[in-house]
Design an enzyme around this catalytic site. Structure first.
Site, short mmCIF file in Angstrom:
data_model
loop_
_atom_site.label_atom_id
_atom_site.label_comp_id
_atom_site.label_asym_id
_atom_site.label_seq_id
_atom_site.Cartn_x
_atom_site.Cartn_y
_atom_site.Cartn_z
N CYS A 2 0.85 -1.18 0.00
CA CYS A 2 0.00 0.00 0.00
C CYS A 2 0.89 1.23 0.00
O CYS A 2 2.11 1.14 0.18
CB CYS A 2 -0.91 0.03 1.23
SG CYS A 2 -2.05 -1.36 1.35
N GLY A 28 -0.93 0.78 -5.00
CA GLY A 28 -2.25 0.24 -4.72
C GLY A 28 -3.31 0.92 -5.56
O GLY A 28 -3.40 2.15 -5.55
N ASN A 101 0.72 0.27 5.90
CA ASN A 101 1.26 -0.54 4.82
C ASN A 101 1.98 -1.72 5.45
O ASN A 101 2.91 -1.53 6.23
CB ASN A 101 2.23 0.30 3.97
CG ASN A 101 2.91 -0.53 2.88
OD1 ASN A 101 2.34 -1.48 2.38
ND2 ASN A 101 4.13 -0.15 2.52
N GLY A 102 1.56 -2.93 5.10
CA GLY A 102 2.20 -4.11 5.66
C GLY A 102 1.19 -5.16 6.03
O GLY A 102 0.06 -5.19 5.53
N TYR A 257 10.76 -4.65 -7.73
CA TYR A 257 9.52 -4.47 -8.46
C TYR A 257 8.60 -3.36 -7.94
O TYR A 257 8.03 -2.60 -8.70
CB TYR A 257 8.75 -5.80 -8.44
CG TYR A 257 7.36 -5.76 -9.04
CD1 TYR A 257 7.18 -5.54 -10.40
CD2 TYR A 257 6.24 -5.96 -8.25
CE1 TYR A 257 5.90 -5.52 -10.96
CE2 TYR A 257 4.96 -5.93 -8.80
CZ TYR A 257 4.80 -5.72 -10.16
OH TYR A 257 3.55 -5.69 -10.70
N THR A 303 8.73 -2.10 -15.23
CA THR A 303 9.67 -2.15 -14.12
C THR A 303 11.04 -2.69 -14.53
O THR A 303 12.04 -2.36 -13.91
CB THR A 303 9.10 -3.03 -12.98
OG1 THR A 303 7.70 -2.81 -12.88
CG2 THR A 303 9.76 -2.70 -11.66
N ASP A 365 12.55 -9.47 -17.58
CA ASP A 365 11.50 -9.03 -16.67
C ASP A 365 12.09 -8.90 -15.28
O ASP A 365 13.17 -9.44 -14.99
CB ASP A 365 10.34 -10.02 -16.66
CG ASP A 365 9.01 -9.36 -16.29
OD1 ASP A 365 9.03 -8.17 -15.91
OD2 ASP A 365 7.97 -10.02 -16.41
N ASP A 366 11.39 -8.14 -14.41
CA ASP A 366 11.90 -7.95 -13.05
C ASP A 366 11.84 -9.24 -12.25
O ASP A 366 12.69 -9.50 -11.40
CB ASP A 366 11.11 -6.84 -12.34
CG ASP A 366 9.62 -7.05 -12.44
OD1 ASP A 366 9.10 -7.94 -11.77
OD2 ASP A 366 8.97 -6.32 -13.22
#
Length: 503
Positions: A2, A28, A101-102, A257, A303, A365-366
Site C-alpha cells: 500500500c 495500490g 502498509n504491511g 519491483y 519495471t 523481466d523484473d
C-alpha cells in the site's frame, strides 16, 4: 503493498495529500482514502477505486484542515469491500486515525486479545484496524487528558512489544499531530521530509521519497526500523527509537519491483540498484552462455527497463523497445482470477513485429511470479516472428508466499515452487531461462547502503525475518489467497449486494 502519506502544514493539505497519493498510485489501485483534521473536527473520504475516481471536487472541498493522512490500497487477502478502505478511525482516546502498509502475522491473536482484555471491538477483517486499536489502547494506558510526544513514543513501544510482522504506519491524533512509525525490522519503507514555509517548515511522511520530491519537500531521512517520528500540529518534530532490538531487514522486493525507480529507500537509489541488477545478470549470462547468439534485448515494461538497459550495455547488444504498453490496465499478478489475468496480458501489451522478426531475442523481466504473464509474452514474441526467445529474470526464483503485505499467490500457484530452472523454462515456453543469483541481488541493493544488516528475502528463501510464521499460518494465508477462495468471496459479496438491492 500500500502507499501511505501524512502532512502537517501551515496551509490546507487536501490537495497535497491527493497529489501524493496519485504519485503513490503504483502501490495500490484498489481503494483510496484521505482524512483531514481542522481543530477538533475530522473529515473523511474513502472508497474503492483509483485516486482520480474516489475524489471529486465536492469531496475535496469538504476535506478541510492543515493536517491529514492518506492511503492507497490493494488488498492482501483479496477483499473488495469499501469498508476496508483506509484510513481507519477510533474515537477513544482523543480520536485517532491510522493508515498502514504491511501485514501483521499475529493479527488474529491480537484481535482476540483486544476483545477479551482491552474491551475493543474490531469491525473488519483488516489487520490495519487491529494495529490502530493496539496503538489506541497503548496511548489510552497513559491515562492523560493532554498528551505529549513522550506519550506517543511510549505507545509505539507498546505496539512493538505486541505486534509481529511488517508495518509502516501514520497515525493522526485529532488536534495534536501525526505519529509515523515502522516495525523493528523496517520491512516496509517509510521516509520523511520538510518544506520551508513563511513561519518555519511543513513536514511530510510517505512510503517513498518520490512523493516528497514531487511536492517540493526535502528528504530528511528514512524512518529507521523501530523508530517513530512525531509531527506536531504546532509545526514541531521529534524522533525516537522505540524498539528494544531493532534490526535493519527491509523487503528486497521493493527494489526489484514495487518501488518507483526515482525513489530512494533506506538511503538506496532504486534506479541504481536496478542498474546493478542488470549488470550482475549480464555477467551471469556471460559465465553460463559465453557463446550466446542474442541479437537484441527487449524489456517487459515497465519495471524491468532499467535492469534490461544495463544488461544490454554490459553484453554489448542492442536494446530495443519491443512491446507497447496500455497504461490503463492494472498489474496482472494481483488480478482476481487466472482467466482475467490471461485476458489482460494481451490487452496490456502489444508487440512491435519488426523488433522480433527473424531474431534471437532476450526478454528481460523484473521477476517471474505465477508465470502466466511470462508464458503469454513469450508466445507473443514467437507470434511476432522471433527465431528464439530467451528469458532473463532480474530476481531469483519466487518460490514462497509473501506474508508482509504483498498479495503474492499461494506457493502452489508460484511457478518456481517445486520446479528446477529448466522445468520453469519449459512451463513458460522459453528456449532458455536465466535467473538472478540471490547473492548478486543482495549485493546490488546493499552496495547503496552498507549499514543494512540484511534483507527480507522470504519470497526467495522461505525464511521470514520477523518470526511468528509457521506452517499453520502459511496454511491460513493459502486459504485466504487462493484463486478459489477469492472467487468464493466475490460470489458471496455479489449475493449480499443482490439481496440488498431486492429488499
Amino acid at each position: 503493498m500500500c502507499g501511505i502519506v501524512g502532512i502537517v502544514s501551515r496551509d490546507a493539505v487536501n490537495q497535497s495529500i491527493y497529489d501524493a497519493l496519485t504519485i503513490l498510485q503504483h502501490r495500490g489501485q484498489d481503494a483510496a482514502g484521505i482524512m483531514t483534521c481542522e481543530g477538533s473536527q475530522l473529515y473523511l473520504r474513502k472508497n474503492n477505486g483509483l485516486v482520480r475516481d474516489v475524489f471529486h471536487t465536492r469531496h475535496m472541498l469538504r476535506l478541510r484542515g492543515k493536517m491529514g493522512i492518506g492511503h492507497v490500497r490493494y488488498p492482501t487477502a483479496g477483499c473488495e469491500s469499501s469498508a476496508e478502505a483506509q484510513p481507519f478511525y477510533v474515537n477513544s482516546p482523543y480520536g485517532i486515525t491510522l493508515a498502514h502498509n504491511g501485514n501483521l502475522v499475529n493479527g488474529e491473536a491480537l484481535k482476540q486479545n483486544l476483545f477479551r482484555e482491552d474491551l475493543r471491538h474490531i469491525n473488519t477483517d483488516s489487520d490495519s484496524e487491529v494495529l490502530l486499536n493496539v496503538f489506541a489502547h497503548e496511548l489510552q494506558q497513559r491515562g492523560k487528558l493532554r498528551i505529549n510526544a513522550d506519550d506517543v513514543f511510549a505507545a509505539v513501544s507498546g505496539v512493538h512489544r505486541r505486534c509481529q510482522g511488517a508495518y509502516a504506519a501514520v497515525a493522526m491524533i485529532t488536534g495534536f499531530g501525526i505519529a509515523a512509525f515502522r516495525d523493528p525490522y523496517g520491512v516496509r519503507p517509510l521516509v520523511y521530509g520538510r518544506r520551508k514555509n513563511a513561519e518555519g517548515y511543513d513536514y511530510m511522511v510517505a512510503s517513498e521519497s518520490v512523493a516528497l520530491d514531487s511536492l517540493g519537500f526535502e528528504l530528511i531521512d528514512d524512518v529507521r526500523p523501530g523508530e517513530a517520528v512525531f509531527l506536531g500540529y504546532d509545526g514541531s518534530i521529534a524522533t525516537r527509537q522505540c524498539a528494544e532490538k531493532p534490526q535493519y531487514a527491509p523487503c528486497i522486493f521493493e527494489h526489484v519491483y514495487l518501488a518507483r525507480p526515482d525513489s530512494i529507500i533506506d538511503n538506496v537509489s532504486v534506479y541504481k540498484a536496478r542498474l546493478r541488477m542488470g549488470e550482475a545478470l549480464a555477467e551471469r549470462i556471460m559465465r553460463e552462455r559465453p557463446e550466446h547468439d542474442i541479437d537484441v534485448v527487449i524489456p517487459i515494461p515497465d519495471t524491468s527497463r532499467t535492469a534490461a538497459l544495463q544488461l544490454a550495455n554490459t553484453l554489448g547488444i542492442k536494446y530495443r523497445e519491443g512491446f507497447i504498453k496500455n497504461r490503463y490496465i492494472g498489474r496482472t499478478f494481483i488480478m482476481p482470477g487466472q482467466q482475467q489475468r490471461k485476458k489482460s496480458v494481451r490487452q496490456k501489451l502489444n508487440a512491435i513485429d519488426l523488433e522480433f522478426r527473424d531474431k534471437h531475442v532476450m526478454l528481460v523481466d523484473d521477476s517471474i511470479v505465477r508465470g502466466t504473464t511470462s508464458q503469454q509474452i513469450i508466445q507473443m514474441a514467437r507470434d511476432a516472428g522471433a527465431k528464439s526467445v530467451y528469458f532473463a529474470s532480474a530476481a531469483p526464483p519466487v518460490r514462497y508466499p509473501n506474508v508482509y503485505g504483498i498479495d503474492m499467490p499461494t506457493k502452489d500457484e508460484l511457478i518456481a515452487h517445486g520446479r528446477t530452472v529448466e522445468q520453469v523454462a519449459r512451463e513458460i515456453g522459453a528456449d532458455w531461462l536465466v535467473y538472478q543469483a540471490l547473492d548478486d541481488l543482495i549485493e546490488a541493493v546493499r552496495k547503496g547502503n552498507p549499514e543494512i544488516d540484511g534483507f527480507d528475502c522470504s519470497v526467495f528463501t522461505g525464511e521470514y525475518v520477523t518470526g511468528g510464521v509457521d506452517a499453520g499460518y502459511l496454511d491460513h494465508i493459502e486459504q485466504l489467497r487462493s484463486d478459489a477462495a477469492k472467487q468464493e468471496r466475490r460470489v458471496a459479496d455479489h449475493e449480499v449486494i443482490e439481496l440488498h438491492n431486492n429488499a
